[in-house]
Enzyme design. Structure first.
Site, PDB file in Angstrom:
ATOM      1  CD  GLU A  52      -1.639   2.343   2.182  1.00 26.60           C
ATOM      2  OE1 GLU A  52      -1.512   3.433   1.670  1.00 26.60           O
ATOM      3  OE2 GLU A  52      -1.692   1.899   3.415  1.00 26.60           O
TER       4      GLU A  52
ATOM      5  CB  CYS B 167      -1.012   6.999   2.846  1.00 24.07           C
ATOM      6  SG  CYS B 167      -1.966   5.579   3.930  1.00 24.07           S
TER       7      CYS B 167
END
Length: 585
Positions: free
Chosen positions: A335, A369
């Site tokens: 990720e 993020c």
């Protein structure tokens, strides 16, 4: 020739030692399994850890203040090259790397020893030596270790973890609470539940006299986990997900989270995790990764970090596959980055959208993020929205995390500060951008940057594509009648990332249209809710395109990536003839 012979002899000796260790562990394990134990066990139902508020005068604020003072008194914290309750197996004369506090870079928060190639090799061999006993341990016993760890996180070590995350990673009390205490405990509890869910997946249909089963084997080699600085909990997830399925892990944390990761590792060991199962290694990323990717038994990467770094890892692993360096085709789980969006529809509750946007864009200085860094505003509501942003931001303070009233802390280090402030300096001089708020910073003591908002005159400005990972938000104002057109723009822009996005609207038809048209623009899509703050067990997390492999942390899907299922079939009836009925005359 002598060197070649010596290398071969060394490899053979390591294999013999590992087999001997596995045999000894197997004897102990077989003895344990001899104890009478019957029943199909089900693990406790997981739950989300309740959050503490740290209001003025509260007991939790006092306990946290005490933990912060204690931690400061022990700085700089000394971290070995290899983690563990005992540091005797690490290189004693290793070069030490100093990590400053982001909010006070004149003070060294921690110093870690830089692992040597021998340290990395020893970590890999220690993990592989522990593999046989660990994968053969009954799941209920593996689960108990992580459930104990969750209790240690939420109780005994709660304030130590939060204090470490505040001083070492620059989070304020609330951001550290929802990360290092709540989310970490959630990952341990829910991953146990997800593992149970996987093991319970067995064939539901069998022909008469036949029995089919699925053996959810772990991967045959070891997993390489690489965790980022911005969430203490992520490291716990990256190791617990594969370990619960019977895998062993070599864990390389970010240097900026070196102490909180070390603390998490020690908590797992205190909870009963056998010392070899998770090997924590600190040091130079390239050196550690090179040793990992040269090993025959490398089976998977579990990564969270930048897209460019993951691409590099992917490429190097692919080269190894082509050269047949590995027994397995390694699983690449990652990720990565995001250029996340808020889309405001003319029907939206503007005050609500503004408050959500402030939290999404500026909490933890935009270093999530999932943080929102681009926004699309309808022309009829843009001025009202920006006024609401300015009004709400008047109460937002920037400063050291230990001062509880500060909403924003520092960015993580000098490199991040330089990258973001350079972009701000350029933006302040850009005639295609109107500065609405901020554009200021102060690096005299810590890496502090004010919340910054620009409105772009061009819908194709580079700020809609470039991830800065800081408290900078760029807005595009679109004509109300061009909502369909702006949907295409949202999907097309964002630097090819597709992690999180949100729409704010009270028009259900517009919400449905956005959900459908932006199906590939975000792995996590929110309606009238900010892009940050997925809760384990409620919203799994992960995106695709350049944002990663979309394996969804906080779900059984992630754990399943670290399994190599074996299908078993047994027949109880007898075969009466070789011939099939169609062969008969």
């Amino acid at each position: 020739m002598q060197n070649f012979t010596a290398r071969c002899a060394s490899k053979i000796l390591k294999r013999v030692q590992r087999r001997a260790a596995n045999c000894n562990a197997k004897v102990l394990h077989d003895t344990r399994r001899g104890v009478a134990n019957s029943g199909h066990y089900a693990v406790p139902k997981p739950f989300n850890e309740p959050n503490l508020d740290y209001t003025s005068g509260s007991p939790e604020r006092q306990k946290l203040s005490t933990a912060l003072n204690d931690l400061r008194s022990r700085m700089p914290l000394q971290i070995p090259a290899r983690g563990g309750l005992s540091t005797s197996n690490s290189t004693s004369n290793a070069h030490r790397v100093s990590m400053p506090m982001p909010s006070e870079y004149g003070s060294v928060f921690a110093q870690y020893a830089d692992a040597s190639e021998n340290d990395v090799s020893a970590a890999i061999e220690s993990a592989l030596s522990a593999k046989s006993a660990w994968q053969d341990m009954p799941f209920t016993d593996r689960a108990a270790i992580f459930l104990r760890a969750a209790e240690l996180v939420s109780g005994k070590y709660r304030y130590d973890l939060i204090a470490a995350t505040m001083l070492g990673q620059g989070k304020n009390a609330w951001q550290a609470e929802i990360d290092a205490a709540a989310e970490l405990a959630d990952f341990f509890r829910y991953n146990v539940g997800f593992a149970q869910e996987i093991y319970d997946k067995q064939p539901a249909v069998n022909s008469p006299g036949h029995h089919g089963r699925t053996d959810w084997r772990p991967l045959e080699g070891f997993v390489y986990a690489i965790s980022p600085f911005n969430f203490t909990a992520i490291g716990g997830n990256l190791v617990s997900a594969p370990a619960l399925m019977g895998n062993v892990v070599v864990w390389k944390p970010s240097p900026m989270s070196v102490y909180s990761s070390y603390l998490v590792h020690n908590i797992l060991l205190e909870a009963g995790l056998p010392p070899g199962v998770v090997q924590l290694v600190n040091g130079d990323a390239e050196k550690i990764t090179k040793a990992i990717l040269e090993h025959w038994e490398f089976s998977a990467v579990n990564f969270i970090g930048s897209s460019d770094v993951f691409r590099s890892l992917y490429g190097k692993a692919a080269e190894g596959v082509v050269r047949k360096k590995y027994r397995d085709f390694p699983r690449m789980v990652g990720e990565t980055s995001g250029k996340n969006f808020h889309l405001v529809h003319p029907s939206a509750d503007i005050e609500n959208a503004a408050r959500h946007t402030i939290r999404a864009s500026f909490e933890y200085a935009g270093q999530k993020c999932s943080a929102c860094s681009r926004i699309y505003l309808p022309q009829s509501q843009a001025a009202r929205f920006l006024d609401a942003m300015k009004r709400e931001l008047e109460a937002v303070k920037v400063g050291p995390p230990e001062e509880f009233e500060n909403f924003l802390g520092p960015v993580i280090n000098q490199a991040a500060f330089d990258k973001i402030t350079k972009a701000i300096d350029l933006a302040n001089q850009d005639n295609q951008l109107e500065r609405v708020l901020g554009g200021n910073y102060n690096g005299s003591k810590g890496y502090f940057i004010d919340p910054t908002i620009y409105v772009s005159k061009s819908p194709n400005h580079i700020l809609f594509e470039r991830e800065l990972f800081g408290p900078v938000l760029v807005a595009h104002v679109y004509p109300d009648a061009e909502f369909d057109k702006v949907l295409d723009m949202v999907d097309r822009q964002g630097g090819n990332f597709a992690l999180t996005g949100a729409i704010f609207s009270n028009d259900q038809a517009a919400i449905r249209k956005a959900e459908n048209r932006l199906r590939w623009a975000a792995g996590n899509f929110y309606v009238n809710c900010k892009t940050t703050g997925a809760v384990i067990g409620q919203q799994s997390f992960g995106g695709s395109r350049s944002s990663g492999t979309c394996d969804k942390a906080g779900s059984a899907n992630l754990l399943m990536r670290f399994t190599a299922p074996r299908t078993l079939k047994e027949e109880y009836n007898k075969l009466d003839s070789v011939m099939y009925p169609s062969n008969m005359r």
